[in-house]
Write an enzyme that holds these catalytic residues in place. Structure first.
Site, PDB file in Angstrom:
ATOM      1  N   HIS A 202     -16.566  70.087  72.090  1.00 23.32           N
ATOM      2  CA  HIS A 202     -15.333  70.356  72.840  1.00 23.32           C
ATOM      3  C   HIS A 202     -14.144  70.779  71.975  1.00 23.32           C
ATOM      4  O   HIS A 202     -13.071  71.060  72.481  1.00 23.32           O
ATOM      5  CB  HIS A 202     -14.971  69.161  73.742  1.00 23.32           C
ATOM      6  CG  HIS A 202     -14.444  67.954  73.037  1.00 23.32           C
ATOM      7  ND1 HIS A 202     -13.097  67.684  72.967  1.00 23.32           N
ATOM      8  CD2 HIS A 202     -15.065  66.947  72.385  1.00 23.32           C
ATOM      9  CE1 HIS A 202     -12.924  66.540  72.314  1.00 23.32           C
ATOM     10  NE2 HIS A 202     -14.095  66.077  71.948  1.00 23.32           N
ATOM     11  N   CYS A 326      -6.468  60.343  69.896  1.00 25.69           N
ATOM     12  CA  CYS A 326      -7.079  59.020  70.021  1.00 25.69           C
ATOM     13  C   CYS A 326      -6.045  57.919  69.866  1.00 25.69           C
ATOM     14  O   CYS A 326      -6.286  56.771  70.200  1.00 25.69           O
ATOM     15  CB  CYS A 326      -8.139  58.830  68.946  1.00 25.69           C
ATOM     16  SG  CYS A 326      -9.155  60.276  68.709  1.00 25.69           S
TER      17      CYS A 326
HETATM   18  C1  LIG Z   1     -12.314  65.076  67.860  1.00 30.90           C
HETATM   19  C2  LIG Z   1     -12.778  64.611  66.521  1.00 30.90           C
HETATM   20  C3  LIG Z   1     -13.850  63.717  66.391  1.00 30.90           C
HETATM   21  C4  LIG Z   1     -14.529  63.103  67.584  1.00 30.90           C
HETATM   22  O1  LIG Z   1     -15.305  64.016  68.304  1.00 30.90           O
HETATM   23  P1  LIG Z   1     -15.707  63.655  69.818  1.00 30.90           P
HETATM   24  O2  LIG Z   1     -16.666  64.738  70.194  1.00 30.90           O
HETATM   25  O3  LIG Z   1     -14.441  63.685  70.609  1.00 30.90           O
HETATM   26  O4  LIG Z   1     -16.347  62.318  69.784  1.00 30.90           O
HETATM   27  C5  LIG Z   1     -14.245  63.368  65.134  1.00 30.90           C
HETATM   28  N1  LIG Z   1     -13.636  63.862  64.042  1.00 30.90           N
HETATM   29  C6  LIG Z   1     -12.617  64.722  64.120  1.00 30.90           C
HETATM   30  C7  LIG Z   1     -11.997  65.260  62.873  1.00 30.90           C
HETATM   31  C8  LIG Z   1     -12.141  65.133  65.358  1.00 30.90           C
HETATM   32  O5  LIG Z   1     -11.105  65.978  65.429  1.00 30.90           O
END
Ligand SMILES: *Cc1c(COP(=O)(O)O)cnc(C)c1O
Length: 382
Positions: A202, A326
């Protein structure tokens, strides 16, 4: 709904319509369980294996080195816990940095409770990890190094190739979280000297709930879940077929359009940055001046509480964030901005704008005008 000016692409991206089109049949036509031996099952299985081989080609890996998981968070967990648990007889020391995503940081904190020892390396004023500090912190008990490729809050790009070379020389396994960099910077797992690499759907105009962990051939990891023999016996559970087809298509589009997206988005971002520096005093750009993702603009407005500005922007239909999505519900300043050596006050004033392919110059002009309105109403030292 009023059109949103979306400047939060590091939190998530809209799904590319071409990706949706490619995924659609796998919801209602080719819906078989890929483990089923009948036609519908075999077709679904074929779609997964085609996606796997396309995806592997994009990062110069082998198809069997691609493990489809539920997202970036699971990829980070599987890489770090999976490697640490399987290889704990070799040693219990892990090296990471203070600016990692929470999926890495909190995994490491959990491992500390399980008897592992973790070194959290500091970063310089731009958020970069010094390869020399990695070298100096290696001990006989070090089994794993995990350093983020490009930071999700400030966009700073780490010298992954150099760190990878150090790890390789010392025979230590190296993981990088490439969730933000993948699709923006060419990634070749051979050139980067990485053994484990995390990607999320995503963040690249693909669907949520799907990710990839690259696991170099020969590396043994402990499973996090127990069940069937899916994904080369590393990640059980009926495969997310539409998601897998979607992430492979999204990755291919990112690959095909890498140069033109960079040119377009970088020029918008640079215009935005130059105008901000010209119109407002007392602001500071966070992150590396040049070694930074081309879509990232993270600014500290001295004396501001970023939450107040973000609410104002939201009221005008502008989506931005303060650091990581987050932590959006957490009013503490970002651990990344604090790690740059900034004061608590400055860290609380950081606002992150992350641009994407659909943004226009008109949108940036609109945001600049709204910012001027905000700062003229809230007259202080700006
Ligand atoms: C968004 C993100 C994640 C987590 O990915 P998800 O698919 O949302 O679990 C991990 N590391 C970084 C650097 C991110 O930007």
């Amino acid at each position: 709904m009023k059109k949103i000016v979306y400047l939060d692409h590091s939190a998530t991206t809209p799904v590319n319509p071409t990706v949706i089109k490619k995924m659609n049949p796998y919801f209602y036509e080719i819906y078989g369980n890929p483990s089923s031996p009948h036609q519908l099952g075999r077709s679904a299985k074929l779609a997964i294996e085609n996606s796997r081989s396309h995806f592997s080609y994009l990062i110069n890996a082998k198809p069997e080195e691609i493990c489809f998981v539920s997202g970036g968070t699971e990829a980070d967990n599987l890489a770090i816990k999976g490697y640490a648990f399987f290889n704990r007889s070799k040693g219990n020391h892990i090296i990471t940095s203070v600016v990692e995503h929470s999926a890495v940081l909190n995994t490491c904190r959990f491992l500390e409770k399980q008897g592992f020892e973790v070194t959290y390396l500091p970063v310089d004023q731009y958020g970069q990890v010094d390869p020399d500090s990695v070298r100096k912190n290696i001990k006989p008990s070090t089994i794993l190094i995990s350093i983020i490729h490009a930071n999700n809050e400030i966009g700073t790009i780490n010298p992954i190739k150099e760190i990878g070379t150090i790890a390789k020389d010392k025979n230590i396994i190296f993981h990088t979280d490439a969730v933000q960099s993948f699709g923006k910077i060419p990634i070749n797992v051979e050139e980067l000297n990485v053994s484990l690499l995390s990607i999320s759907g995503h963040k690249i105009y693909g669907p949520k709930g799907i990710g990839v962990l690259f696991i170099r051939k020969g590396i043994k990891i402990e499973k996090l879940f127990h069940g069937g023999p899916h994904e080369n016996n590393r990640r059980p559970g009926t495969e997310n077929v539409p998601g897998i087809v979607g992430i492979a298509e999204a990755a291919q589009i990112m690959h095909n359009t890498m140069k033109e997206s960079e040119t377009k988005i970088k020029s918008l971002r640079d215009y935005f940055q130059d105008e901000l520096l010209y119109r407002f005093k007392n602001i500071r750009i966070n992150g590396h001046p040049t070694n930074r993702l081309y879509n990232n603009l993270n600014i500290s407005f001295n004396g501001l509480d970023s939450e107040i500005l973000l609410l104002y922007l939201d009221k005008h239909g502008i989506a931005a964030s303060s650091g990581s999505a987050c932590h959006a519900s957490n009013l503490e300043p970002s651990h990344v901005i604090m790690a740059l050596g900034q004061s608590y006050q400055k860290a609380k004033s950081a606002v992150r704008f992350t641009l994407g392919v659909e943004n226009t110059k008109d949108e940036i002009e609109f945001v600049l005008n709204i910012l001027e309105l905000f700062f003229s109403k809230n007259k202080q030292s700006w």
